[in-house]
Enzyme design. Structure first.
Site, mmCIF file in Angstrom:
data_model
loop_
_atom_site.group_PDB
_atom_site.id
_atom_site.type_symbol
_atom_site.label_atom_id
_atom_site.label_comp_id
_atom_site.label_asym_id
_atom_site.label_seq_id
_atom_site.Cartn_x
_atom_site.Cartn_y
_atom_site.Cartn_z
ATOM 1 N N LYS A 564 34.491 43.619 38.581
ATOM 2 C CA LYS A 564 35.895 43.997 38.582
ATOM 3 C C LYS A 564 36.168 44.759 37.288
ATOM 4 O O LYS A 564 35.305 44.831 36.408
ATOM 5 C CB LYS A 564 36.803 42.770 38.696
ATOM 6 C CG LYS A 564 36.508 41.680 37.677
ATOM 7 C CD LYS A 564 37.386 40.448 37.923
ATOM 8 C CE LYS A 564 36.878 39.620 39.081
ATOM 9 N NZ LYS A 564 37.820 39.546 40.176
ATOM 10 N N LYS A 570 40.737 38.925 32.696
ATOM 11 C CA LYS A 570 39.804 38.600 33.786
ATOM 12 C C LYS A 570 38.641 37.743 33.283
ATOM 13 O O LYS A 570 37.863 37.217 34.067
ATOM 14 C CB LYS A 570 39.307 39.878 34.450
ATOM 15 C CG LYS A 570 40.441 40.626 35.186
ATOM 16 C CD LYS A 570 39.943 41.889 35.848
ATOM 17 C CE LYS A 570 41.071 42.674 36.504
ATOM 18 N NZ LYS A 570 41.593 42.022 37.725
#
Length: 826
Positions: A564, A570
């Site tokens: 990602k 994240k």
């Protein structure tokens, strides 16, 4: 029936031709003949001198013929029935490869394969020659692509609008462990799937001034840029519908200044063209400079203005009553990037078409809907008044008026609450006078939606709490989804074949049918077949990784994948902390489950910390992978230049899906859905769509760890001190000390001091240390379950069987019914 030269050339023309006979669904013989004809007449080649790329082009032309025939009929049908249409405005559309997707959606993949086989060519090799269209960066663009696929498959009259980026964001390579950005020249061989529309051009204005004449304001002395349309067909699955993606390319009003050229000033002669066309050169120009920020705002207004003009032109072709506009069009704003559309619609209605202001506002307010994709205030776009007023002076006046009337309404509804007025104002007066684009989108839209149940609830209680109070019922939820056509039918042919054999066909178009798989989770023979498919996918992924990086993976190891966009929230860094923990345990003699940890994703060019995380991953990989004591027990890989075609290999090969963002930061996520649909188990926090995935698959079939969103807020409110965790956890302290003292980079020991400082001394904003122990403990559980392959595959089968909710068809159905009020048109 053989195809004539005349017919072949017609179908290869830049305009779709309704009369092209080769566009009929082909038999094996017809498609073989079409391939031969296109090689000869479209490419002027013979088999003896043809290249693999020629055969890709030949195949694309042959399949495109069938697409174009349906495309023309769909467009004609929409016009004939005067249907209401949805227009989806997005700065990103990550479509992926078109050839295989079109052939599968049209049901001619087998015929294409047979035709190529008869000509001595291999379909897989042909497909691999297609270059991914560089029209996006991450989840936003992949979501938009899924939505276009679902609209077409569900026969919903939809058009996507975006920018035809010449170079995309960048092509990522890893040099000496660091991200290197290279131009992504995806158009160097042309794009067979696009149709240039030189007749569809619009003037887009910038700069100039606003003058008042006879009580009305007029935009004068503006600079003009021409927006030219390029159309890309979007074929639905198992339907005749083919919708349209219209992309805009910037063209100068004056290509070449002969006067400057004759004076010998060759650079000046093309200066205007070069400056103008920079608008559609690159996705997301670096906004660390004033010129970069100006270019980014130019991009947003450029594509929005051209799209709104195009939408209104189409409406006016058959209508004169502006009151009917909301009955015929719906516009969805995908994030804040196209929010300027609210002001542009008012400009077009009031200034260009002379609709009275209050009437125009009432009409406009019934047209727009806005999707929010972030909970972080710093990620919501704002623009300085100086930049906005210089570039779009008329639109700043329009926004001032919208804001004045909005605040007047709020003050009437909640008198005397000046704090509320300051918080909701479209103009932020407290942080350097800026235009808040999210506020403009909320005020200008009839519906605002989040993209997961948790995200939408947090929008109502945190980010947009004031708006939820002002506009009760305006905020709603539509959980994201993914298309099973690309992310199962196309990406995982082995699993698709196994499912078809076990439960029959139909799940590609109606994913609810996949629930029939549930009882087979307890069938030992089916689990064995399921594992065989997964192993084949892992072998394919391992071969690809070895060819790209030189790292050889053991396909029997646990493939632990986190792919990602690289961002601190994240928490790729938390994953790295686990990798180093495993390394230390192996060096200490502990017995571990063999694991290959695979990272992938791009860091924004100006995001230094994200680039440092990529470099750390690669430094750790170089030590771990070369340590003979470690061997196949642990491997670490950074997969370069993550894109859609890479995802189609990575997702099917994943055993473990890493979805470990700090709770309350990820809006939804769609990679979590794609990996689960492809038989991976998820390790994740209760964040974004992970919450709903857990509800669907069962808490016992997912690995949830860490602080919840309320707990995150509580920890931060109680003076979180990351050093307490550092000093009280020996494994954690060892890992951070290794990063800080240069264990992985002896030539530059202080390379990652900033990472250590962020974790220990600057607040650890995303609570990596607070979640570390829970993450490590859950990873130990993962390793233990993976040793029992029967149990692992049982859980994996249940994940696949319970993914029906996360089809983008369900998502689009909710949008169409609840928000757009658009009906399917056969």
């Amino acid at each position: 029936m053989a195809i004539t030269k005349k017919e072949t050339l017609a179908t290869a023309d830049s305009e779709p031709k309704k009369s092209a006979k080769s566009s009929k669904s082909a038999t094996n013989t017809d498609l073989k003949q079409s391939l031969e004809n296109h090689l000869k007449f479209s490419l002027f080649k013979t088999d003896q001198v043809s290249t693999p790329r020629d055969w890709y082009a030949t195949s694309a032309y042959a399949v495109r013929d069938s697409v174009v025939d349906r495309w023309v009929k769909t467009s004609t049908n929409y016009y004939d029935k005067d249907v209401k249409r949805i227009y989806y405005l997005s700065l990103e559309f990550l479509m992926g490869r078109m050839l295989s997707n079109a052939a599968l959606n049209l049901g001619i993949n087998d015929e294409l394969k047979s035709g190529l086989d008869e000509l001595g060519k291999n379909l897989e090799n042909v497909v691999d020659m297609e270059i991914d269209a560089a029209l996006g960066n991450g989840g936003l663009g992949r979501l938009a692509a899924c939505f276009l696929d679902s609209m077409a498959t569900m026969d919903i009259p939809g058009t996507g609008y975006g920018i035809r980026y010449e170079y995309g964001m960048f092509r990522q390579s890893i040099v000496d462990g660091q991200q290197t950005e290279n131009p992504d020249n995806w158009l160097r061989y042309g794009n067979i799937w696009e149709f240039q529309r030189p007749e569809s051009t619009y003037n887009v204005k910038f700069f100039g001034s606003v003058v008042e004449f006879e009580g009305e304001q007029h935009w004068k002395d503006a600079e003009n840029v021409v927006a030219m349309a390029y159309d890309v067909p979007i074929p639905g699955y198992d339907t005749q519908t083919v919708n349209n993606l219209r992309l805009w390319s910037a063209k100068a009003t004056k290509e070449f200044d002969l006067r400057h050229f004759n004076d010998g000033n060759y650079e000046k002669a093309v200066e205007e063209r070069n400056e103008t066309e920079s608008i559609s050169k690159v996705l997301y120009p670096n906004d660390n400079s004033a010129s970069g920020r100006e270019l980014r705002l130019k991009q947003q207004y450029f594509f929005v203005s051209a799209s709104i003009q195009d939408i209104l032109r189409r409406f006016l072709t058959f209508h004169t009553d502006w009151n009917k506009l909301p009955e015929k069009i719906a516009i969805q704003l995908n994030d804040t990037h196209p929010a300027i559309a609210v002001a542009e619609m008012m400009y077009q209605l009031c200034d260009v078409h002379h609709v009275e202001w209050s009437k125009a506002w009432a009409i406009s307010n019934k047209i727009f809907a806005y999707t929010n994709h972030t909970l972080m205030p710093e990620a919501l776009e704002t623009w300085s008044i100086d930049l906005f007023g210089s570039l779009l002076p008329r639109h700043l006046h329009i926004i001032y008026r919208i804001n004045h009337e909005f605040l007047h309404m709020v003050n009437h509804k909640f008198p005397g609450d000046s704090g509320l007025l300051n918080r909701v104002s479209i103009i932020d007066e407290t942080h350097g006078r800026r235009v808040r684009m999210a506020h403009l989108a909320v005020v200008g839209s009839h519906t605002v939606n989040g993209v997961a149940a948790l995200h939408s609830e947090l929008l109502k209680t945190t980010l947009f709490a004031d708006f939820n109070r002002i506009y009760p019922g305006k905020l709603t939820n539509v959980t994201n989804g993914i298309t099973p056509r690309r992310w199962l039918n196309q990406a995982n042919t082995g699993l698709t074949a196994l499912l078809t054999k076990a439960i029959g066909t139909g799940f590609q178009k109606d994913l609810s049918k996949i629930a029939a798989l549930t009882p087979l989770a307890d069938d030992k023979d089916f689990r064995k077949a399921f594992r065989a498919v997964k192993l084949a996918n892992k072998v394919r992924l391992a071969e690809k990784i070895e060819s790209l990086t030189g790292v050889k993976l053991n396909p029997d190891a646990l493939f632990d994948i986190q792919i990602k966009r690289i961002h601190e929230y994240k928490r790729q860094l938390l994953n790295v902390l686990h990798v180093i923990t495993l390394y230390n345990r192996i060096k200490a003699g502990a017995v571990t489950t063999p694991r290959a940890v695979i990272f992938g994703g791009k860091a924004a060019p100006g995001y230094w910390m994200a680039k440092q995380i990529i470099r750390l991953i690669n430094d750790v990989a170089s030590i771990v992978n070369d340590d003979p004591e470690v061997g196949d027990k642990l491997k670490v890989v950074f997969y370069p230049n993550y894109e859609v075609s890479a995802a189609e290999i990575l997702f099917p090969g994943a055993d473990l899906s890493e979805q470990i963002s700090t709770a309350g930061t990820e809006a939804s996520g769609t990679g979590n859905m794609k990996m689960a649909l492809n038989g991976a188990l998820t390790i994740g926090t209760l964040d974004g769509a992970n919450v709903e995935i857990m509800e669907e698959v069962g808490a016992e079939n997912i690995f949830i760890f860490g602080l919840t969103t309320p707990e995150v807020a509580s920890v931060k409110a109680n003076k979180y001190n990351p050093q307490d965790y550092y000093h009280n956890n020996a494994e954690l302290k060892q890992v951070i000390d290794m990063i800080g003292n240069g264990f992985f980079n002896v030539e530059e020991p202080n390379r990652y001091q900033a990472i250590v400082d962020n974790l220990l001394y600057k607040g650890d904003n995303y609570l990596l240390l607070a979640d570390y122990a829970a993450y490590i403990a859950m990873q130990d559980t993962v390793a233990a379950v993976y040793k029992d392959q029967e149990e692992w595959s049982r859980r994996a089968v249940l994940n696949v069987a319970r993914m029906a909710k996360f089809s983008s068809d369900r998502t689009i159905g909710e949008y169409a019914d609840k928000i757009w009020k658009v009906k399917a048109v056969k």
